[in-house]
Design a protein around this motif. Structure first.
Motif, PDB file in Angstrom:
ATOM      1  N   LEU A 223       4.105  -7.949   2.073  1.00  0.00           N
ATOM      2  CA  LEU A 223       4.121  -7.126   0.865  1.00  0.00           C
ATOM      3  C   LEU A 223       4.874  -5.811   1.087  1.00  0.00           C
ATOM      4  N   GLU A 224       4.766  -5.277   2.285  1.00  0.00           N
ATOM      5  CA  GLU A 224       5.446  -4.024   2.621  1.00  0.00           C
ATOM      6  C   GLU A 224       6.968  -4.173   2.556  1.00  0.00           C
ATOM      7  N   GLU A 225       7.475  -5.335   2.970  1.00  0.00           N
ATOM      8  CA  GLU A 225       8.922  -5.531   3.082  1.00  0.00           C
ATOM      9  C   GLU A 225       9.527  -6.272   1.893  1.00  0.00           C
ATOM     10  N   MET A 226       8.710  -6.768   0.970  1.00  0.00           N
ATOM     11  CA  MET A 226       9.188  -7.635  -0.104  1.00  0.00           C
ATOM     12  C   MET A 226      10.158  -6.937  -1.050  1.00  0.00           C
ATOM     13  N   PRO A 231       9.698 -11.031  -6.940  1.00  0.00           N
ATOM     14  CA  PRO A 231       8.257 -10.743  -6.816  1.00  0.00           C
ATOM     15  C   PRO A 231       7.383 -11.988  -6.707  1.00  0.00           C
ATOM     16  N   ARG A 232       7.709 -12.844  -5.752  1.00  0.00           N
ATOM     17  CA  ARG A 232       6.913 -14.056  -5.590  1.00  0.00           C
ATOM     18  C   ARG A 232       6.705 -14.379  -4.113  1.00  0.00           C
ATOM     19  N   LEU A 233       5.589 -15.029  -3.857  1.00  0.00           N
ATOM     20  CA  LEU A 233       5.266 -15.499  -2.519  1.00  0.00           C
ATOM     21  C   LEU A 233       4.986 -16.992  -2.581  1.00  0.00           C
ATOM     22  N   VAL A 234       5.261 -17.671  -1.477  1.00  0.00           N
ATOM     23  CA  VAL A 234       4.825 -19.047  -1.311  1.00  0.00           C
ATOM     24  C   VAL A 234       3.947 -19.077  -0.063  1.00  0.00           C
ATOM     25  N   ILE A 235       2.755 -19.636  -0.217  1.00  0.00           N
ATOM     26  CA  ILE A 235       1.801 -19.744   0.890  1.00  0.00           C
ATOM     27  C   ILE A 235       1.606 -21.220   1.192  1.00  0.00           C
ATOM     28  N   SER A 236       1.843 -21.606   2.430  1.00  0.00           N
ATOM     29  CA  SER A 236       1.688 -23.002   2.827  1.00  0.00           C
ATOM     30  C   SER A 236       0.585 -23.131   3.865  1.00  0.00           C
ATOM     31  N   LYS A 254      -2.288  -7.223  -5.871  1.00  0.00           N
ATOM     32  CA  LYS A 254      -1.321  -6.181  -5.530  1.00  0.00           C
ATOM     33  C   LYS A 254      -0.324  -5.974  -6.672  1.00  0.00           C
ATOM     34  N   ASN A 255       0.071  -4.748  -6.887  1.00  0.00           N
ATOM     35  CA  ASN A 255       1.067  -4.452  -7.920  1.00  0.00           C
ATOM     36  C   ASN A 255       2.410  -5.078  -7.556  1.00  0.00           C
ATOM     37  N   GLY A 256       3.078  -5.615  -8.563  1.00  0.00           N
ATOM     38  CA  GLY A 256       4.424  -6.144  -8.367  1.00  0.00           C
ATOM     39  C   GLY A 256       4.471  -7.613  -8.035  1.00  0.00           C
ATOM     40  N   ILE A 257       3.325  -8.249  -7.746  1.00  0.00           N
ATOM     41  CA  ILE A 257       3.304  -9.679  -7.446  1.00  0.00           C
ATOM     42  C   ILE A 257       2.963 -10.444  -8.716  1.00  0.00           C
ATOM     43  N   SER A 258       3.907 -11.224  -9.191  1.00  0.00           N
ATOM     44  CA  SER A 258       3.699 -11.956 -10.447  1.00  0.00           C
ATOM     45  C   SER A 258       3.585 -13.459 -10.245  1.00  0.00           C
ATOM     46  N   ASP A 259       3.900 -13.938  -9.031  1.00  0.00           N
ATOM     47  CA  ASP A 259       3.963 -15.380  -8.828  1.00  0.00           C
ATOM     48  C   ASP A 259       3.606 -15.703  -7.372  1.00  0.00           C
ATOM     49  N   VAL A 260       2.533 -16.444  -7.190  1.00  0.00           N
ATOM     50  CA  VAL A 260       2.137 -16.886  -5.850  1.00  0.00           C
ATOM     51  C   VAL A 260       1.847 -18.377  -5.910  1.00  0.00           C
ATOM     52  N   ASP A 261       2.610 -19.153  -5.171  1.00  0.00           N
ATOM     53  CA  ASP A 261       2.409 -20.600  -5.111  1.00  0.00           C
ATOM     54  C   ASP A 261       1.699 -20.961  -3.817  1.00  0.00           C
ATOM     55  N   VAL A 262       0.766 -21.896  -3.900  1.00  0.00           N
ATOM     56  CA  VAL A 262       0.085 -22.434  -2.724  1.00  0.00           C
ATOM     57  C   VAL A 262       0.409 -23.913  -2.639  1.00  0.00           C
ATOM     58  N   ARG A 263       0.863 -24.350  -1.484  1.00  0.00           N
ATOM     59  CA  ARG A 263       1.233 -25.761  -1.343  1.00  0.00           C
ATOM     60  C   ARG A 263       1.032 -26.234   0.095  1.00  0.00           C
ATOM     61  N   ILE A 280       3.475 -17.733   5.238  1.00  0.00           N
ATOM     62  CA  ILE A 280       3.782 -16.946   4.039  1.00  0.00           C
ATOM     63  C   ILE A 280       5.290 -16.726   3.984  1.00  0.00           C
ATOM     64  N   PHE A 281       5.878 -16.991   2.805  1.00  0.00           N
ATOM     65  CA  PHE A 281       7.332 -16.890   2.634  1.00  0.00           C
ATOM     66  C   PHE A 281       7.660 -15.936   1.505  1.00  0.00           C
ATOM     67  N   SER A 282       8.715 -15.144   1.698  1.00  0.00           N
ATOM     68  CA  SER A 282       9.122 -14.172   0.684  1.00  0.00           C
ATOM     69  C   SER A 282      10.566 -13.756   0.941  1.00  0.00           C
TER      70      SER A 282
END
Length: 289
Positions: A223-226, A231-236, A254-263, A280-282
């Motif tokens: 989140l610090e470096e995104m 504004p999205r993360l993918v969590i596997s 967290k502010n600024g995160i609008s899309d988080v996918d889990v797969r 975690i990917f970003s």
């Protein structure tokens, strides 16, 4: 469509997504004991079967996609005079990219005007999938292949891939990390955190005591470096999704995160990581160092 997209089964993308977005895919194979499984199609190996076999001590390994498989697909698009963009699993982790280049050169000898482009994503798992998804957005927005390649040149070096693996011995056996790093991981509750370096290889970044602390550090760093333009993360994950869903819950607060996918991670990746992996990917503001 302005061009055709192709990737491989290490990208963690679902069959539904691939079909919906008209993405060509080739699959690696996974051998469990004496039986070899496909990783795409109706008879594809599932993670439950794979993890059960691993826990029982079965010998498992993967096989890369060979040049002949690429040649067959590339020729189809050369004959149709269609543009094809293949987004490959990191050359730092597999010889698949090199196999694709061999096939590309063979096609260009026979069809000099063929428009077959091969790109090394320098990424693994959902990092590769992340890149594919961004390309789908560009293609569907009407961007040309040339325009898309300019964006890829910008975001591929900035793709951040962070991993925590419960049992690093799986990665060591496959030669993905040094055995010394795996040895550290067997010490009392020490969790080495890994990422993918600029050459597309796995490396140890730091060591953290405790799984919860390790995961929190991964998320905080992400989140610090995104880059807020992405504004999205993918969590596997491998195994159950409980931890991944908890990370998603934290990220969405967290502010600024609008899309988080889990797969789930693909069986090809799980073969080398085993159970309990979190990634975690970003897209970050700056290139990987």
């Amino acid at each position: 469509m302005t061009f055709q997209i192709m990737t491989d089964s290490t990208s963690d993308l679902s069959q539904y997504y691939l079909k919906k977005n008209h993405i060509e895919i080739l699959g690696m194979t996974v051998t469990v004991g004496n039986q070899t499984y496909e990783t795409i199609g109706e008879e594809a190996l599932d993670n439950s079967t794979l993890l059960t076999a691993i826990k029982k001590g079965a010998t498992v390994h993967t096989s890369q996609i060979n040049s002949g498989q690429f040649l067959e697909v590339f020729k189809k698009y050369a004959l149709a005079e269609e543009e094809l963009l293949y987004l490959a699993f990191s050359s730092g982790l597999s010889g698949t990219y090199q196999s694709a280049l061999i096939a590309q050169n063979m096609i260009l000898e026979e069809f000099p005007n063929a428009k077959i482009t091969v790109i090394d994503t320098l990424a693994a798992a959902s990092g590769e999938g992340f890149i594919v998804e961004e390309v789908v957005k560009l293609r569907d927005a009407g961007k040309s292949l040339t325009e898309t390649l300019k964006v890829l040149a910008d975001i591929i070096p900035r793709l951040q891939s962070r991993f925590m693996v419960d049992d690093l011995n799986h990665l060591a056996r496959g030669g993905r990390i040094p055995k010394a790093v795996a040895l550290v991981g067997t010490m009392a509750n020490i969790k080495p955190l890994l990422d993918v370096d600029p050459a597309g290889k796995l490396r140890q970044v730091t060591k953290v005591r405790g799984k919860k602390k390790a995961i929190n550090q991964m998320l905080e760093k992400t989140l610090e470096e995104m880059d807020t333009a992405y504004p999205r993360l993918v969590i596997s994950y491998s195994g159950t999704d409980e931890v991944a869903q908890e990370i998603k819950k934290q990220a969405m607060q967290k502010n600024g995160i609008s899309d988080v996918d889990v797969r789930p991670l693909s069986p090809t990746i799980v073969t080398h990581t085993g159970d309990g992996t979190i990634a975690i990917f970003s897209i970050s503001r700056q290139s990987r160092e």
